[in-house]
Design a protein around this motif. Structure first.
Motif, mmCIF file in Angstrom:
data_model
loop_
_atom_site.group_PDB
_atom_site.id
_atom_site.type_symbol
_atom_site.label_atom_id
_atom_site.label_comp_id
_atom_site.label_asym_id
_atom_site.label_seq_id
_atom_site.Cartn_x
_atom_site.Cartn_y
_atom_site.Cartn_z
ATOM 1 N N GLY A 1 -72.924 95.192 99.785
ATOM 2 C CA GLY A 1 -72.298 94.148 99.094
ATOM 3 C C GLY A 1 -71.156 93.463 99.701
ATOM 4 N N PRO B 1 -73.617 90.450 100.404
ATOM 5 C CA PRO B 1 -74.587 90.926 99.475
ATOM 6 C C PRO B 1 -75.916 90.483 99.917
ATOM 7 C CG PRO B 1 -73.609 89.020 98.666
ATOM 8 C CD PRO B 1 -72.980 89.308 99.964
ATOM 9 N N ARG C 1 -64.321 89.396 102.418
ATOM 10 C CA ARG C 1 -64.881 89.322 101.071
ATOM 11 C C ARG C 1 -64.609 87.964 100.430
ATOM 12 N NH1 ARG C 1 -63.264 92.924 95.741
ATOM 13 N NH2 ARG C 1 -64.917 92.150 94.422
ATOM 14 N N PHE D 1 -75.077 95.686 91.276
ATOM 15 C CA PHE D 1 -73.870 95.785 92.092
ATOM 16 C C PHE D 1 -74.210 95.888 93.573
ATOM 17 C CE2 PHE D 1 -71.616 96.411 88.181
ATOM 18 C CZ PHE D 1 -70.294 96.082 88.461
ATOM 19 N N ASN E 1 -72.742 92.712 94.357
ATOM 20 C CA ASN E 1 -71.386 93.153 94.037
ATOM 21 C C ASN E 1 -71.018 92.824 92.597
ATOM 22 O OD1 ASN E 1 -69.280 94.640 95.244
ATOM 23 N ND2 ASN E 1 -67.998 92.825 95.362
ATOM 24 N N LYS F 1 -69.520 100.428 95.300
ATOM 25 C CA LYS F 1 -70.280 99.570 94.388
ATOM 26 C C LYS F 1 -70.867 100.378 93.244
ATOM 27 C CE LYS F 1 -71.846 96.327 97.894
ATOM 28 N NZ LYS F 1 -71.603 95.117 97.141
#
Length: 400
Positions: A17, A23, A149, A202, A206, A373
């Motif tokens: 993720g 992801p 991220r 997830f 995520n 996650k």
């Protein structure tokens, strides 16, 4: 967002993720070595404060080389992040698959750091907030992953016409549970299937609904499926819809409403239909094995990892489930090992990349990038269950 470049696999797996990898278990439109060298881009300093490691005295040539390789890879990661940030901030065009260069640069840095700590164990530091084993990642580099991220959040934002849900996590649990019940599971094991389904959400995104994919043009939406996978899931859902309606009229009514709402829109950009079709495509047929899986793998995170492997390496995982010894079932096909590496499993450092085979127990243990996650998925699942218990205890509620 695992996750996934399993080119030979029929489903998309988002691997790892948004925290550590984009992801998308994507077979990244073309399997590219996760440790391929990248050309550094000359850009301004990003302002990250973590310095490159200085070279101490009396290093062997191997140790000195490992240190230099790590410092160069870290610098390159910072430069690639800075380039993409500058492009986004100034509204410049960004390349096709804009997350791929970031993903490779991140992997190169972590791989080089593992080689460094193998050569110089004294370089292994303390824990980091991402839960990455310290031998693979220095806590000094947390700001780089923070920016990594943030950039993926921007590059994978849902399209403007995406149809979001106000209860995205509960939707996943409800759908997974309902599908499992329709496949013959009792209430307890169906609940486990719902929990596993939330873990998949997830793992693939995520926990972000309706997202795109910065590393693939094929896989989209809340469960990161391709068009054929989504269409196959819709057909399978139609086959069990009567059973769903008989058992849970309220959920069936919600489904009818979402179908009317989505109309001619890509079903992958309606959260409900994306999750429903993704689960039906790849996982519904495996749900009947949940009781045996729970018995063999009592750790809920291991259960989630196993179902994520159905995304990444579906055929070998199904074969392992059919064997008499799941955890000791060994993978040795070079192509399958490549799919694992492309999803950040046995990816980092020369020792990991040199592996030619692995048991499923070893594969599950090597999926440490998924741990955070899945832990968050478990926490969210417990929150949902607690809320449902409170609701069921209120006067006049339907404790169905």
């Amino acid at each position: 967002m695992g996750t996934t470049s399993h080119t030979a696999a029929p489903t998309a797996a988002l691997a790892l993720g948004l925290f550590f990898t984009p992801p998308a278990s994507i077979a990244t439109d073309a399997i590219i070595s996760t440790v391929a060298p990248l050309v550094a881009v000359a850009i301004g300093n990003l302002g990250f404060m973590s310095p490159a490691l200085a070279e101490p005295a009396a290093l062997t040539k191997k140790q000195s080389d490992a240190l230099n390789t790590y410092n160069n890879s870290r610098s390159n990661f910072e430069q690639v992040l800075g380039q993409r940030r500058a492009q986004i901030n100034s509204n410049q065009p960004i390349p096709n698959l804009p997350g791929q260069a970031l993903y490779l640069a991140r992997n190169n840095m972590m791989s080089a750091y593992k080689d460094l700590t193998d050569a110089l164990p004294s370089r292994i530091g303390g824990p980091n907030k991402y839960g990455i084993p310290p031998a693979y990642f220095s806590a000094d580099n947390e700001p780089l992953l923070d920016e990594y991220r943030r950039l993926f959040d921007l590059m994978q934002a849902p399209p403007a016409n995406a149809q979001r849900s106000d209860t995205p996590f509960k939707d996943v649990v409800d759908l997974g549970t309902a599908i499992a019940r329709a496949r013959g599971l009792d209430a307890t094991n169906a609940e486990a299937a719902g929990r596993i389904s939330l873990g998949l959400f997830f793992a693939e995104t995520n926990g972000n609904q309706n997202i795109g994919n910065a590393r693939s043009n094929k896989y989209k939406g809340s469960l990161q499926t391709g068009v054929p996978e989504d269409q196959n899931g819709r057909k399978k859902w139609a086959a069990i819809k009567k059973s769903i309606a008989d058992r849970d009229p309220a959920l069936n009514a919600r489904d009818d409403n979402e179908e009317a709402r989505v109309g001619n829109l890509d079903h992958r950009f309606n959260h409900w239909t994306a999750v429903r079709d993704g689960l039906m495509n790849a996982h519904a047929d495996v749900f009947p094995q949940v009781p045996a899986i729970v018995k063999t793998l009592p750790d809920p995170i291991d259960q989630m990892k196993l179902f994520e492997l159905i995304q990444i390496i579906p055929s070998p995982t199904r074969s392992a489930l059919q064997s008499r010894n799941l955890v000791d079932y060994r993978i040795s096909d070079p192509k399958v090992m490549a799919y694992l590496r492309n999803n950040s499993i046995f990816t980092f450092g020369q020792a990991d990349r040199a592996r030619t085979s692995a048991t499923f127990r070893e594969i599950l243990d090597a999926m440490w990038l998924f741990n955070d996650k899945f832990e968050r998925a478990l926490a969210k699942f417990e929150e949902i269950k607690s809320s449902q218990k409170v609701e069921a205890g209120r006067p006049g509620s339907d404790a169905r």
